[in-house]
Enzyme design. Structure first.
Site, PDB file in Angstrom:
ATOM      1  N   ASP A   1      -2.039   2.085  18.194  1.00 14.00           N
ATOM      2  CA  ASP A   1      -2.818   0.888  17.890  1.00 14.00           C
ATOM      3  C   ASP A   1      -2.165  -0.001  16.838  1.00 14.00           C
ATOM      4  O   ASP A   1      -2.757  -0.994  16.401  1.00 14.00           O
ATOM      5  CB  ASP A   1      -4.221   1.273  17.412  1.00 14.00           C
ATOM      6  CG  ASP A   1      -5.058   1.871  18.531  1.00 14.00           C
ATOM      7  OD1 ASP A   1      -4.746   1.614  19.704  1.00 14.00           O
ATOM      8  OD2 ASP A   1      -6.019   2.604  18.224  1.00 14.00           O
TER       9      ASP A   1
ATOM     10  N   ALA B   1      -7.594  -7.539  -8.997  1.00 16.01           N
ATOM     11  CA  ALA B   1      -8.632  -8.351  -8.355  1.00 16.01           C
ATOM     12  C   ALA B   1      -9.320  -9.288  -9.335  1.00 16.01           C
ATOM     13  O   ALA B   1      -9.794 -10.362  -8.950  1.00 16.01           O
ATOM     14  CB  ALA B   1      -9.677  -7.441  -7.699  1.00 16.01           C
TER      15      ALA B   1
ATOM     16  N   SER C   1     -11.155  -0.490  -0.905  1.00 18.07           N
ATOM     17  CA  SER C   1      -9.890  -0.467  -0.151  1.00 18.07           C
ATOM     18  C   SER C   1     -10.091  -0.855   1.300  1.00 18.07           C
ATOM     19  O   SER C   1      -9.192  -1.403   1.938  1.00 18.07           O
ATOM     20  CB  SER C   1      -9.271   0.932  -0.201  1.00 18.07           C
ATOM     21  OG  SER C   1      -8.430   1.094  -1.304  1.00 18.07           O
TER      22      SER C   1
ATOM     23  N   HIS D   1      -3.742   6.343   3.624  1.00 19.28           N
ATOM     24  CA  HIS D   1      -4.475   5.182   3.115  1.00 19.28           C
ATOM     25  C   HIS D   1      -3.945   3.875   3.697  1.00 19.28           C
ATOM     26  O   HIS D   1      -4.706   3.045   4.216  1.00 19.28           O
ATOM     27  CB  HIS D   1      -4.388   5.168   1.585  1.00 19.28           C
ATOM     28  CG  HIS D   1      -5.189   4.114   0.922  1.00 19.28           C
ATOM     29  ND1 HIS D   1      -4.694   2.849   0.656  1.00 19.28           N
ATOM     30  CD2 HIS D   1      -6.450   4.117   0.433  1.00 19.28           C
ATOM     31  CE1 HIS D   1      -5.617   2.128   0.049  1.00 19.28           C
ATOM     32  NE2 HIS D   1      -6.700   2.879  -0.107  1.00 19.28           N
TER      33      HIS D   1
ATOM     34  N   ASP E   1       0.830  -1.198   0.000  1.00 16.91           N
ATOM     35  CA  ASP E   1       0.000   0.000   0.000  1.00 16.91           C
ATOM     36  C   ASP E   1       0.875   1.263   0.000  1.00 16.91           C
ATOM     37  O   ASP E   1       1.972   1.254  -0.546  1.00 16.91           O
ATOM     38  CB  ASP E   1      -0.925  -0.032   1.234  1.00 16.91           C
ATOM     39  CG  ASP E   1      -2.265   0.634   0.986  1.00 16.91           C
ATOM     40  OD1 ASP E   1      -2.277   1.864   0.841  1.00 16.91           O
ATOM     41  OD2 ASP E   1      -3.290  -0.063   0.937  1.00 16.91           O
TER      42      ASP E   1
ATOM     43  N   ASN F   1     -13.354   0.783  -7.423  1.00 18.65           N
ATOM     44  CA  ASN F   1     -14.392   1.781  -7.122  1.00 18.65           C
ATOM     45  C   ASN F   1     -14.823   2.533  -8.370  1.00 18.65           C
ATOM     46  O   ASN F   1     -14.823   3.758  -8.402  1.00 18.65           O
ATOM     47  CB  ASN F   1     -13.868   2.816  -6.114  1.00 18.65           C
ATOM     48  CG  ASN F   1     -13.522   2.223  -4.777  1.00 18.65           C
ATOM     49  OD1 ASN F   1     -13.727   1.044  -4.528  1.00 18.65           O
ATOM     50  ND2 ASN F   1     -12.990   3.037  -3.894  1.00 18.65           N
TER      51      ASN F   1
END
Length: 480
Positions: free
Chosen positions: A212, A348, A423, A246, A203, A338
């Site tokens: 976190d 994909a 995403s 992102h 990414d 998208n």
């Protein structure tokens, strides 16, 4: 025969694919010199998040006409023109709905013509205000989006004017809200979900200093344009300087730990690794850099790879890298794209990948949040009010669907924010796959292609149909 004119820029490994620079005639010469050689173009893929921008392209004739008018009338016309521009603007203030405090860093995008992406945009300053130039307060606005900084929900409205949106109040995000999609769907998973499993995030880079995301064990900057002349830059797997949030958001969805904030991703005990393929300068990710990232993730013993990217043409270089990953036992999960219900994008669309569409749930975000604009048929069980996002691609290549509308996750620094897109759906599925792998010792003992096939089978068997239709959801939504 003359030797082909070319320059080797990079190599995946000694006997592997090479990135070369050459003129068209050099390519033809190379094909003749080495008949069995496969030559593929360098292509670029993009982040699959839902974020609209203004396309401002004034026509050249109009620009020339304005220039001539200024020349004829001299400086006085220039002053008049400036005054006209100044009057064609309005100010929007953005504040916190509960405290009234000004919100800095909110991106306001106002469309007068959404189809052609015409309008104006501006960012709020320290006082929470932004001036949108070129639009009068009375101008009809088809759509208005406010992309909020960390801590606040965004805002969406239609059929309004500048005067009507002069004061916008944003609701505060509460990461422990039980209505959030990740909490509703995967909050019941055990705290040790994903233990012993490593997920590679291919990414825009991940902020491993986020409270976190302490489970990020390292990674690699795979952007060749940044590392070829500066090998030390290979350690810059942190967020890209342009739109780098992102990758951090994606990583939090897979395995945010929530040690202090209360936020948690799907599989909080996974080990995460960051493979940055999006450059600091902005723009798309090269298929060569993506192939390098996949190969590196495999070499680093990742069990699952998430790629929330797509939009390029069919690409053999990326496919071969995915094949190598599958043969090594690694499952590759990819966002479907998208493009507003267009066919599933590459990579994909390759059958070898787990292709993920994006679904949403009414009631999991505020009514005036940006996700409201994504609600569309097909809709699932009426009592649950699930839907397939209007932006999500679909087709026979879809394997699963995942939560991808107004998903709250980590952002660079210490905060959290909401994003939408396939995403976001892809890492939710990758995190669930990590949970399944971690809890099945028999599955973990498998090796090679048998392991990747078995993990995909187990993942699909855990999917529950949402009644969206086969081409929209594949096997359905991964469900505990």
């Amino acid at each position: 025969m003359t030797a082909p004119q070319m320059r080797v820029l990079d190599s995946l490994h000694e006997n592997g694919p090479k990135l070369v620079e050459m003129p068209p005639e050099g390519e033809l010469s190379l094909r003749l010199s080495v008949p069995g050689l496969k030559i593929v173009p360098e292509v670029f893929y993009h982040r699959q998040w839902e974020r609209f921008k203004i396309h401002q392209r004034p026509s050249k004739p109009a620009a020339k006409k304005a220039k001539k008018a200024v020349k004829k009338a001299g400086g006085r016309a220039m002053k008049v023109a400036k005054a006209a521009v100044a009057s064609a603007s309005f100010t929007v203030s953005v504040t916190d709905a509960s405290s009234g405090a000004a919100i800095k860093g909110a991106q306001i995008v106002a469309f007068t013509d959404f189809a052609s992406r015409q309008g104006a945009s501006a960012m709020t300053g320290a006082n929470g205000s932004a001036i949108l130039n070129g639009l009068s307060p009375s101008r009809k606005l088809e759509r208005v989006y406010v992309y909020a900084p960390a801590g606040s929900w965004g805002y969406f409205t239609t059929g309004t004017t500048g005067a009507q949106i002069s004061k916008i109040k944003l609701a505060k995000i509460v990461v422990t809200d039980p209505s959030l999609p990740l909490t509703q769907l995967y909050g019941s998973l055990p705290a040790n979900a994903g233990d012993g499993v490593t997920v590679g995030i291919v990414d825009s880079g991940v902020d491993g200093t986020h409270p976190d995301l302490k489970n990020v064990s390292g990674g690699l900057n795979c952007v060749g344009d940044e590392t070829r002349g500066n090998p030390a830059a290979a350690q810059n797997w942190r967020p890209a300087l342009s739109e780098g949030e992102h990758g951090t958001h994606v990583a939090g969805i897979v395995g945010g730990k929530g040690s202090t904030s209360g936020f948690r991703g799907v599989a909080p005990r996974v080990t995460l690794r960051s493979y940055r393929v999006f450059p600091d300068a902005g723009g798309g990710a090269s298929n060569f850099d993506i192939a390098k990232a996949i190969d590196t993730a495999v070499a680093d013993k990742c069990d699952i790879i998430n790629m929330s990217l797509g939009g390029g043409p069919k690409d053999d270089l990326t496919l071969l890298a995915i094949d190598r990953a599958l043969n090594a036992g690694v499952v590759v999960v990819v966002a479907a794209g998208n493009d507003n219900r267009k066919p599933v994008s590459f990579p994909a669309a390759f059958p070898e990948c787990v292709a993920v569409s994006a679904m949403g749930r009414v009631g999991s975000f505020p009514k005036n949040a940006i996700g409201t604009g994504s609600i569309a048929p097909p809709k699932g069980n009426p009592s649950i009010k699930d839907f397939i996002a209007d932006f999500s691609n679909f087709g026979s290549e879809i394997d699963t669907t995942g939560p991808g509308v107004e998903i709250v996750s980590t952002l660079p620094g210490t905060g959290h924010g909401s994003m939408s897109g396939t995403s976001m759906a892809s890492p939710a599925v990758a995190g669930f796959a990590a949970y399944l792998l971690a809890k099945d010792p028999t599955l973990k003992q498998k090796v090679g292609a048998a392991r990747s096939r078995a993990l995909k089978d187990v993942l699909y068997a855990a999917c529950k149909p949402e009644n969206f239709g086969r081409d929209y959801e594949g096997f359905g939504l991964p469900t505990p």
